[in-house]
Design an enzyme around this catalytic site. Structure first.
Site: not given
Ligand code: NAI
Length: 464
Positions: A178, A180, A201, A318, A443
């Site tokens: 994943g 993300g 991904e 969050a 600047h």
């Molecule tokens: P996510 O849903 O954002 O990303 C998960 C990714 O895994 C997706 O791109 C998906 O296509 C991929 N995926 C799913 N199954 C897969 C597979 N079998 N093989 C390969 N890839 C696969 O979830 P994530 O990163 O776990 O975050 C969870 C939540 O927490 C999200 O809503 C995210 O926005 C939030 N979060 C936000 C952060 C930030 O704002 N910086 C930091 C951490 C989490």
């Protein structure tokens, strides 16, 4: 039987903010929390990962950039255990901060697992509490594995961010499933601490929700640092051994194998809706498993019970949860809160370079058949970025051709997370691209690239 005006279930950034705003508005308020105040964000999410990412950035700076800046430091040794301990201190400091805020606002904190009963009641252990005005559900989300393909989180070889945040040392190799926000951020961290990282991904590109050009820039930056990036790669099967995990991937019709000491699951999160009496209390879920809410009020199908944060639906961020917390508190207090604009929630991935965005991607503009102009400005042409040796990335502005509205803004940069808010304020107030440029930008700053990208969308860029 204790009675409060408002009882909030869950003390994360959605719940504790709802509680503070309720208390500010004169409502007697309680928060029920079974673990630590601050929720995933403070304890095992946003905050400790940012501490680790800072350590990672320092490691990369010292190892790869310092010498050219005139600072020679000799052999560089990294220690994930030390970085981890510091991240825990940062996290604990924040959690104590939330405790302090509860005291300051005279909010009662009830420790334990809360169960909702009909009639705006919440049971914790043997006690039952009654809310005279409202119950607010803010129970959040948790990590999840993919047991169907053998990737159940076993906390040793197949881990989630929950375990990654507590490791004493970086694994020799790690495959991250994943790409993300979670996956990309940990890829950055572990690669800086010497792990051989493979980022996998399923969708055709990493950070797939971001604009295509941002994914490309991040892929390039990651590859430059030696991270193996497999996009469009579906994990078919995992063989979990005692010391190694083998993943079979399908990539472009071919089968590939990746082996690693650990696999980090970052393929999305599951929401916490079980074992808390939701169904019995008349609280319905959506087809996707979130709590069903009236979008105008965030009230659930049970009268007087509201729901906010991850458990109320995406984006699971969050800052979205906190804003919903303020919104419901004001509504419960009889005010008319400012409506939440869900299309104006910034999104940030805090790896290096950071990726930050707001509004539509260019692909989405195309799908909607919008008439738009794109403005771009690369940091390689920005004086401050050159001075700081942070020339990777760009600002991309998508401008509505007719009215000059900011349809979308996308930033890849060392400090993109801090820069995106100029565009958030602009969009919230419906400023045009022209108006963003009219504000004089100091600047030399990275933010000048925003003004330049705005100008570029109108064919008037100065510095490229
Ligand atoms: P996510 O849903 O954002 O990303 C998960 C990714 O895994 C997706 O791109 C998906 O296509 C991929 N995926 C799913 N199954 C897969 C597979 N079998 N093989 C390969 N890839 C696969 O979830 P994530 O990163 O776990 O975050 C969870 C939540 O927490 C999200 O809503 C995210 O926005 C939030 N979060 C936000 C952060 C930030 O704002 N910086 C930091 C951490 C989490």
């Amino acid at each position: 039987m204790a009675t409060f005006d408002v009882i909030v279930l869950g003390g994360g950034p959605a719940g504790y903010v709802a509680a503070i705003r309720s208390a500010q508005l004169g409502l007697s308020t309680a928060v029920v929390e079974k673990e630590k105040l601050g929720g995933v964000c403070v304890n095992i999410g946003c905050i400790p990962t940012k501490a680790l990412l800072h350590s990672a950035r320092v490691a990369n700076l010292v190892a790869h950039e310092a010498k050219a800046l005139g600072v020679e430091v000799g052999g560089v040794k990294t220690d994930y255990g030390v970085a981890m301990k510091r991240s825990r201190q940062v996290s604990e400091q924040n959690a104590r901060g939330v405790e302090f805020l509860m005291k300051k606002n005279k909010i009662t904190v009830i420790k334990g697992l809360g169960t909702i009963l009909a009639g705006k009641k919440v049971k914790v252990g043997a006690e039952t509490y009654t809310a005279t005005k409202a119950v607010v559900i803010a129970t959040g989300s948790r990590v999840k594995g993919i047991p169907q393909i053998g990737l159940e989180i076993n906390k040793t070889t197949v881990i989630s961010s929950d375990e990654a945040l507590f490791l004493d040392k970086a694994p020799a190799s790690i495959a991250i499933v994943g790409a993300g926000a979670v996956g990309s951020e940990f890829a950055d961290v572990f690669s800086a601490f010497g792990s051989k990282v493979t980022l996998i991904e399923a969708l055709p590109r990493i950070v797939p929700l971001e604009d295509r050009e941002c994914s490309e820039a991040l892929t390039k930056a990651f590859k430059k640092r030696g991270i193996a990036v497999w996009a469009g790669a579906k994990v078919l099967k995992a063989t979990v051994g005692a010391a190694e995990v083998r993943l079979e991937l399908e990539v472009g019709g071919k089968t590939e194998t990746v082996t690693a000491e650990k696999v980090l699951m970052a393929a999305g999160r599951a929401v916490n809706t079980e074992n808390m009496g939701f169904k019995e209390a008349g609280i319905e879920l959506t087809d996707r498993g979130f709590v069903k809410v009236n979008p105008a009020t965030l009230e659930t199908t049970a009268k007087g019970v509201y729901c906010i944060g991850d458990v109320a639906g995406p984006p699971m961020l969050a800052h979205k949860g906190s804003r919903e917390g303020v919104f419901v508190a004001e509504l419960i207090a009889g005010k008319q809160p400012h409506p939440i604009k869900y299309d104006n929630v910034p999104s940030v991935t805090y790896c290096h370079p950071e990726v930050a965005s707001i509004g539509l991607t260019e692909d989405q503009c195309k799908e909607r058949k919008l008439e738009y102009q794109v403005g771009r400005f690369p940091f390689s042409a920005n004086g401050r970025a050159r001075a700081s040796n942070e020339t990777d990335g760009f600002v991309k502005i998508i401008r509505d051709t007719k009215y000059g509205e900011i349809l979308g803004a996308h930033i890849v940069a060392g400090h993109a997370s801090e820069m995106i808010h100029e565009l958030a304020v602009a969009r919230e107030n419906e400023y045009t691209v022209e108006e963003v440029d009219l504000a004089i930008h100091a600047h030399p700053t990275l933010s000048e690239a925003i003004a330049e990208a705005c100008l570029d969308s109108m064919g008037r860029v100065i510095h490229t």
